[in-house]
Scaffold this motif. Structure first.
Motif, short mmCIF file in Angstrom:
data_model
loop_
_atom_site.label_atom_id
_atom_site.label_comp_id
_atom_site.label_asym_id
_atom_site.label_seq_id
_atom_site.Cartn_x
_atom_site.Cartn_y
_atom_site.Cartn_z
N ASN A 1 -4.07 -9.11 -1.66
CA ASN A 1 -4.18 -7.94 -0.80
C ASN A 1 -4.52 -8.29 0.63
O ASN A 1 -4.04 -7.67 1.58
CB ASN A 1 -5.24 -6.97 -1.36
CG ASN A 1 -4.89 -6.47 -2.74
OD1 ASN A 1 -3.70 -6.38 -3.09
ND2 ASN A 1 -5.89 -6.18 -3.55
N GLY A 2 -5.39 -9.31 0.81
CA GLY A 2 -5.85 -9.65 2.15
C GLY A 2 -4.83 -10.41 2.97
O GLY A 2 -4.47 -9.99 4.08
N LEU B 1 -12.96 -10.42 5.91
CA LEU B 1 -11.84 -9.75 5.28
C LEU B 1 -11.57 -8.39 5.89
O LEU B 1 -10.42 -7.93 5.97
CB LEU B 1 -12.12 -9.58 3.78
CG LEU B 1 -11.92 -10.81 2.88
CD1 LEU B 1 -12.42 -10.51 1.47
CD2 LEU B 1 -10.46 -11.21 2.84
N HIS B 2 -12.64 -7.71 6.34
CA HIS B 2 -12.49 -6.36 6.86
C HIS B 2 -11.69 -6.32 8.16
O HIS B 2 -11.25 -5.24 8.58
CB HIS B 2 -13.87 -5.72 7.08
CG HIS B 2 -14.72 -6.46 8.08
ND1 HIS B 2 -15.36 -7.64 7.76
CD2 HIS B 2 -15.03 -6.19 9.37
CE1 HIS B 2 -16.03 -8.06 8.82
NE2 HIS B 2 -15.85 -7.20 9.80
N ASP C 1 -2.31 -5.54 8.89
CA ASP C 1 -0.98 -5.75 8.33
C ASP C 1 -0.29 -6.98 8.92
O ASP C 1 0.43 -7.70 8.22
CB ASP C 1 -0.11 -4.51 8.58
CG ASP C 1 -0.51 -3.33 7.70
OD1 ASP C 1 -1.19 -3.57 6.67
OD2 ASP C 1 -0.15 -2.19 8.03
N LYS C 2 -0.52 -7.23 10.20
CA LYS C 2 0.14 -8.36 10.86
C LYS C 2 -0.33 -9.70 10.31
O LYS C 2 0.31 -10.73 10.54
CB LYS C 2 -0.11 -8.31 12.36
CG LYS C 2 -1.57 -8.53 12.77
CD LYS C 2 -1.74 -8.51 14.28
CE LYS C 2 -3.19 -8.77 14.68
NZ LYS C 2 -3.36 -8.80 16.15
N HIS C 3 -1.47 -9.73 9.60
CA HIS C 3 -2.02 -10.98 9.07
C HIS C 3 -1.49 -11.29 7.68
O HIS C 3 -1.84 -12.33 7.11
CB HIS C 3 -3.55 -10.91 9.03
CG HIS C 3 -4.18 -10.74 10.37
ND1 HIS C 3 -5.15 -9.78 10.64
CD2 HIS C 3 -3.96 -11.38 11.55
CE1 HIS C 3 -5.50 -9.85 11.91
NE2 HIS C 3 -4.80 -10.82 12.48
#
Length: 320
Positions: A113-114, A7-8, A12-14
């Motif tokens: 969020n992710g 996750l880290h 933003d592009k994902h």
């Protein structure tokens, strides 16, 4: 295809995608139907397709060596997902933190969020979060609240039975490679780099190309006739998969003796396609007894290939 580890590493592009989640062990025909659903929805939404997988697989985290053996190593799974036309694979490390994550945190941290998921494809029996407290109903409610849709995966059956990794694993353990090929949509193979071994096979007059299995537990164990593909060419071969009990082996190894080849293969990528079960792995009383058995196995393997030569083609492994 892009592989994202953890996750880290999401950026933003994902954010903004159509996703699914699971082990995808084997990437069999059932999995491929799910991926078709994901890709279709991704095209409709004009968004990338994402497959979320775990490493280790959850059952391996909980059960350790008692977990079922895998059909595919991690790198093989990623390569197969890429061949299916997936845009991204997100690999989550299954550890104590992930195991303790609540169902609500799973939705918030991963889906919202992710990834900012717009459409999520899962089985109606999908459970998630600590103690498997989250379910399909919760996902639907979250979707209504946060603007994403949820879709059932479609069950895919062959011979009136669901195609599953468990069913394929059982067919391999029985040596039913025809059924496993029908369920996978391709022959069952194991791929890895040829490494240096103890050179024991060379001492016995039967040099082998060795592939260490590392953490991968193959669902097969014993001696088999195989096709070994190296540098784009298939070689008839005999292969042992297991712990090599006669020489006190401690780690699982795949050892293949390729017929009609005389060159060093160290460092080469080798793909082994399993064709026929010869015998289980066993311990012998010393190297002389082992050598006698190996020579007997070689005769059986050559005889099997000779019989097959007039019956049907056996080439056609996937390219590596």
């Amino acid at each position: 295809m892009e592989l994202i580890r953890g996750l880290h590493n999401l950026r933003d592009k994902h954010r903004g995608c159509v996703a699914t989640i699971g082990n995808f062990d084997g990437v069999h025909l059932g999995h491929q139907k799910v991926l078709d659903q994901v890709k279709e929805q991704a095209q409709l939404h004009n968004l990338p397709s994402v497959v979320i997988i775990f490493e280790p697989q959850p059952r391996e985290f909980f059960a350790g060596n008692d977990a079922p053996p895998r059909l595919t190593r991690f790198d093989e799974k990623v390569r197969l997902l890429e061949k299916q036309g997936v845009d991204r694979v997100l690999c989550l490390t299954f550890n104590s933190r992930l195991r303790a994550m609540s169902a609500q945190a799973f939705v918030d941290e991963l889906l919202l969020n992710g990834l900012k998921v717009k459409h999520f494809v899962v089985g109606d029996d999908f459970r998630f979060g600590c103690d498997r407290s989250g379910d399909y109903t919760m996902l639907e409610a979250a979707g209504h609240a946060h603007g994403f849709s949820v879709e059932h995966t479609h069950t895919f059956e062959i011979e009136d039975q669901r195609v599953s990794s468990t069913r394929i694993r059982e067919s391999l353990m029985r040596g039913d490679f025809e059924l496993s090929e029908r369920l996978l949509g391709r022959p069952y193979t194991v791929t890895g780099r040829v490494v240096h071994g103890q050179k024991l096979g060379r001492q016995l007059g039967v040099p082998t190309a060795n592939v260490r299995m590392h953490r991968f537990r193959c669902p097969l164990q014993g001696v088999y006739t195989v096709l070994a593909r190296v540098q784009g060419r298939d070689y008839p071969a005999i292969c042992n998969v297991g712990m090599r009990p006669t020489v006190n082996g401690r780690l699982p190894v795949l050892e293949a003796h390729l017929f009609d080849i005389d060159q060093q293969l160290y460092g080469q990528l080798m793909q082994v396609r399993f064709l026929h079960f010869l015998r289980p792995e066993k311990r012998f009383d010393g190297l002389d007894a082992l050598k006698t058995q190996i020579n007997f196995d070689l005769d059986l393997a050559r005889e099997w290939f000779a019989l097959q030569a007039g019956a049907k083609p056996i080439s056609g492994s996937e390219q590596i």
